[in-house]
Every structure is written in C-alpha cells, then in structure tokens.
Design an enzyme around this catalytic site. Structure first.
Site, PDB file in Angstrom:
ATOM      1  N   GLY A  60       0.799  -1.468   0.017  1.00  0.00           N
ATOM      2  CA  GLY A  60       0.072  -0.036   0.039  1.00  0.00           C
ATOM      3  C   GLY A  60       0.841   1.521  -0.071  1.00  0.00           C
ATOM      4  CB  CYS A  87       5.336  -4.221   0.561  1.00  0.00           C
ATOM      5  SG  CYS A  87       6.398  -2.591   0.122  1.00  0.00           S
ATOM      6  CE1 TYR A  88       1.160   1.189   5.519  1.00  0.00           C
ATOM      7  CE2 TYR A  88      -0.653  -0.529   5.442  1.00  0.00           C
ATOM      8  CZ  TYR A  88      -0.162   0.462   5.920  1.00  0.00           C
ATOM      9  OH  TYR A  88      -0.770   1.342   7.148  1.00  0.00           O
ATOM     10  CG  HIS A 182       5.813  -5.558  -4.369  1.00  0.00           C
ATOM     11  ND1 HIS A 182       4.452  -5.367  -4.009  1.00  0.00           N
ATOM     12  CD2 HIS A 182       6.400  -4.344  -3.915  1.00  0.00           C
ATOM     13  CE1 HIS A 182       4.384  -4.159  -3.327  1.00  0.00           C
ATOM     14  NE2 HIS A 182       5.392  -3.660  -3.331  1.00  0.00           N
ATOM     15  CD  GLU A 184       3.021  -8.343  -5.429  1.00  0.00           C
ATOM     16  OE1 GLU A 184       2.233  -7.187  -4.957  1.00  0.00           O
ATOM     17  OE2 GLU A 184       3.666  -8.771  -4.721  1.00  0.00           O
ATOM     18  CG  ASP A 240     -14.426  -8.675 -21.850  1.00  0.00           C
ATOM     19  OD1 ASP A 240     -13.567  -9.566 -21.746  1.00  0.00           O
ATOM     20  OD2 ASP A 240     -14.200  -7.603 -22.012  1.00  0.00           O
ATOM     21  CE  LYS A 382     -10.219  -8.629 -22.421  1.00  0.00           C
ATOM     22  NZ  LYS A 382     -11.277  -7.820 -22.751  1.00  0.00           N
TER      23      LYS A 382
END
Length: 526
Positions: A60, A87-88, A182, A184, A240, A382
C-alpha cells in the site's frame, strides 16, 4: 459435471491500496486457487463469512509508522489461518504484533538482491542467484522507504539486504510470514514460486480453479439464477461479450437471444463479420439492429467523456428493453462485464477505489431498468476469460484481438461525435491494423488504435493548401492493462502508417504518435 465446490479452498487478500493487488490475485488464480479481495478495514464478520484458508496483506502507499495509517482487524491474528504480509502488509503485521518499523534514508525502489540467512517452507525450492558456502542470494523487486527494524516476538529473520535488516520474517508455529519485496511482479523471478509455496504448501489449498471447472460451476449458477427464463445479450464481437455469448449458449441453449446493435461506432466491416461468424460458426440466434442515427443523435453536442459513456449505456438499455418487450417474456439482460470493468468504475468492495472511468455497461447503466442483469464473467480477469473462450471453441484470432471499448469510437473521438469523424477514424484504424498484421506486429503489441483529434492542421497536397484533421496513433505493451508502456514501434513502420493515412483518407492532414505510459496516462484517451 463438477461435483466439488471450486470456492471451498480460497485465499483472502486484504487490500491496503497497492497498485499490484489485482495482479497478486491473478497470480494466485493462475496456480489454480480461487482468491477474493476485501478492503483492509474488513470486519471480523466479513472475514469469517469469507472463511479463507489463508490471508494475504497487500502492499500500500501509506506509511505504517504514522498514527492513523491503515490497520487490519486484530481478529486475523487469532483466526488460526496462515498470513502473508507483502511490503506494507509485512510492516502492518510487525507493528500490530509488537515489532517496530522505522523510516530509512536509504530507500529501495527496483531491483535488489537479498541474502537468505534461514530456512522456511515459504522459500521456493530452487532459488535464483549466486550460491556460496555461507549464503544464498535471491533476486527481488523492492518498492519501500520504511522497513521492519525489530521483528515481533516468536519471529525470526529469514533474509536481509545491506539497506534493509529484515526482508523476510517468519513465525513458523503460527504460520505468519512477511516479505518486504513484491513476489507478485515478474521482476521477482521466483516470486510466483514463493506465492505457490504459501498457497499450496502452507495453506494446503487444492488446485480446483481451472477453466473447465469454472465453466461447469458458472453453468450451474446461471441455471440456478434464471431457472427457465429467456436471456437477451448485447453481442459486440469483442472478447468479453463473445465469451459470454458462448458460455450462455452452453448453459441455456436457444433460450439465449443475442442482439447485435450497430451503433455506428464500430470498426470497419465489424457488423457483418460478427453476424457471419456467430450465426454461421456457432449457431447463435442473433438479431441485428441498425441504430447509428439514434446513437449519433443522442450524442449530438456532447463533449464530456463520462457523459458520452452514460448516454451510450442508456441508449443501449433502451434498445434492449424495447427488444425484450417486442419478443415477450424476457427478464434478463446479459453483459460481458469483467472484473477490470468493475474495478475501473470504482464499484468494488476494496478500499479507496476511485472512479477512473465509467464503463458503459457498469457505471454507465441507468439506475432503473426493467431487465435484471446477468453478468457471468463479472469476477473473472481478462486472461481467465480468454482461457474459458478457448475451452468453448473460440479461435485465437478472436480471443487475442486487441481490446475495443464498449462505447466504441465515441471515446476515441475527442469531444463531440459526428458521422464524419467516425468514418475518418474507422478508415485510419483499419490502415493501422492492416499494417500491424503485415509487419507481424499485431500480436506483439497489447493494444493499438487511432484517435481522432478535433483540431485542424495545415498541409500541402498537390500544390494545394489543405486545412484538415489530425489523427493520433496509440500502441502499448502490457501484461495486465493496469500499467502499460508505449510500444517502441520503428520509424519505418510509423512512416508507412502515416503516409497511408494521409494519402488514402481525404480530410486527414497530419498523424502523430502517442508516447505516454500508463500511469499517468490511461490507455484510451477518454
């Protein structure tokens, strides 16, 4: 048909506002486990109802050392499930459990190497980096100015850097972990493996979140929701709505009626392509409605982007409701809304979400509608939608077609929308796409399109002075569309596109190239 509940094993992400939170969720789903998001200030009741196998505290933008910075409800530390702070999120965990966090004059943003000094089931089995007799190095991506200076009691330090004394901390008994980097992002090479260790090994989640299982589960949900009712779907030909159409056709067969509305804001030749493909190849029941004049009249004099979106959403709904009334006994309107639409329209349950732009099928819908909404893709990203489409038989050329906004060319025409502007833009966009395919670049850029600028520029053509319109070319590269870099197309390619647009389209005098990245610019201009 699926018998096991694919939502049984799940990870809960408490979102503290990181730009990577959605990416983190996608990473977890990519390893076959469902995850859901709640705001950082979610209540004990909400978390209990979620019943997660594990909890992740996201990064964050705040500083955890300020007295009013966000904190998670203390219940999570007594819930008996593993927790991973990123992290945060790691700093919050340290502060709430009795450790210390402090600011540093030596901030870390970007690539770093951490030194592994301990053992933990959280660590990937094979670490990247250089091994010596005394240490293991791991490449990571940092983004922090505060750091944990003292771990809480019963925690140990697993890794550090020269600037940051605690990069990984662990309490193995309670299965609490924190990482300052991070995992991710792709810039942390072993990050996905670390996430998988936490989700699969520590939280003991089973991989049930697969395309086939999602299709089976969604089919069951659709039939439970609508019983024997008929459904009307707005089919645009985009990824979509196309996947939504095939998924509903798979679930309810001929009770699905697709309505293709040609609003005059489509790409060149798109209407006929969509009708031919879906009626001939997939046997869908499609009604074609020509409504260009109606949409352009509603948009006449309108310049503000949000107003254009809402008008288009309103007119779409009006037409669908009129068609439903004509057909009789239609209660449901299906739409190809996906999770990113909901996020960007500021309608998620996560914290501090601000409206970036209203999507005409989300924030642009009128408050009162006669039809009930059916949005089977609303919680999917997506890439998950594309995987489902592949399972249902959609070709790669459709699934990997560049995104096209729901409001169509209206948001690629700055200011007022007219038929003249639409025709000019349609022709320019067709040239760009044709040249991308010729140069084998179409699948190498994530999205490319042209924008009509309502400004005139002087040119000289055949010794005659011209004062005509300007077209902008936009091309970006991205993995998640949350962030994007402008595509570094060659001068030769751009020259070819520019020359063709100016020479072949009467009314265009100049072509410019957009070199803005996201953020701060959005991918679309409006």
């Amino acid at each position: 048909m699926l018998s096991q509940n694919i939502y049984t094993d799940r990870i809960l992400i408490l979102d503290f506002g990181s730009q990577y939170t959605q990416l983190l969720a996608r990473r977890i789903r990519s390893i076959g486990v469902y995850c859901t998001l709640l705001a950082w200030n979610a209540s004990e009741k909400q978390i209990r109802e979620c019943n997660p196998n594990g909890i992740i505290l996201s990064g964050g933008p705040e500083s955890s050392i300020t007295h009013d910075s966000p904190r998670a409800v203390n219940y999570i530390f007594h819930a008996g499930v593993p927790i991973l702070g990123i992290c945060y999120g790691m700093q919050v965990m340290a502060v709430q459990l009795g450790g210390n966090v402090q600011s540093s004059n030596q901030r870390e943003f970007g690539y770093a190497q951490i030194t592994i000094t301990g053992h933990s089931p959280l660590l990937p089995p094979l670490l990247s980096g250089t091994n010596t007799a005394e240490k293991i190095l791991m490449d990571v991506w940092m983004s922090h100015s505060d750091h944990v200076s003292k771990v809480p009691s019963n925690f140990i330090t697993i890794a550090s850097t020269e600037k940051c004394p605690v990069v990984i901390m662990a309490n193995e008994k309670q299965r609490f972990y924190g990482v300052q980097f991070h995992p991710e992002v792709t810039h942390t090479p072993k990050g996905l493996s670390l996430i998988e260790q936490f989700v699969r090994m520590i939280c003991q989640c089973t991989a049930l979140w697969t395309s086939k299982n999602i299709i089976d589960d969604t089919t069951k949900q659709i039939n439970n929701q609508i019983t024997n009712d008929r459904v009307i779907l707005g089919l645009s030909g985009g990824v979509d709505s196309s996947v939504t159409a095939l998924l509903l056709h798979h679930a309810i067969g001929n009770r699905l009626i697709c309505v293709f509305i040609d609003n005059g804001l489509l790409r060149l030749g798109e209407a006929q392509q969509v009708i031919t493909m879906f009626s001939n190849s997939f046997g869908l029941n499609i009604i074609h409605i020509a409504a260009e004049e109606r949409f352009l009249q509603a948009l006449s004099g309108i310049q503000e982007p949000e107003a254009k979106r809402k008008i288009i959403g309103r007119v779409f709904i009006e037409i669908f409701e009129e068609e439903a009334a004509r057909l009789g006994n239609i209660k449901w309107l299906a739409q190809g809304t996906i999770y990113s639409d909901v996020i960007e329209s500021g309608m998620t349950s996560t914290a501090k979400t601000r409206v970036i732009k209203s999507h005409h099928n989300v924030g642009g819908l009128p408050k009162k509608m006669r039809l009930q909404l059916l949005e089977p893709l609303k919680t999917l990203f997506k890439d998950e939608v594309r995987e489902i489409g592949m399972q249902l038989g959609l070709s790669s050329s459709i699934l990997h077609r560049h995104p096209f906004p729901g409001p169509g060319l209206s948001v690629r025409i700055l200011g007022e929308v007219t038929k003249e502007y639409c025709n000019l833009l349609r022709s320019a966009d067709a040239i760009l796409v044709e040249e991308l395919h010729k140069a084998n670049l179409y699948n190498k850029v994530s999205q490319a399109f042209t924008v009509f600028l309502p400004i005139r520029s002087v040119s000289v053509i055949g010794d005659n002075r011209k004062y005509d319109w300007v077209i902008a070319v936009r091309a970006v590269e991205t993995t998640d569309f949350m962030t994007a870099q402008w595509a570094n197309l060659t001068y030769e390619f751009l020259s070819t596109v520019s020359n063709r647009i100016i020479n072949e389209i009467q009314g265009i005098s100049r072509v410019v190239y957009d070199i803005s990245s996201k953020p701060p610019a959005t991918i679309e201009w409006e």
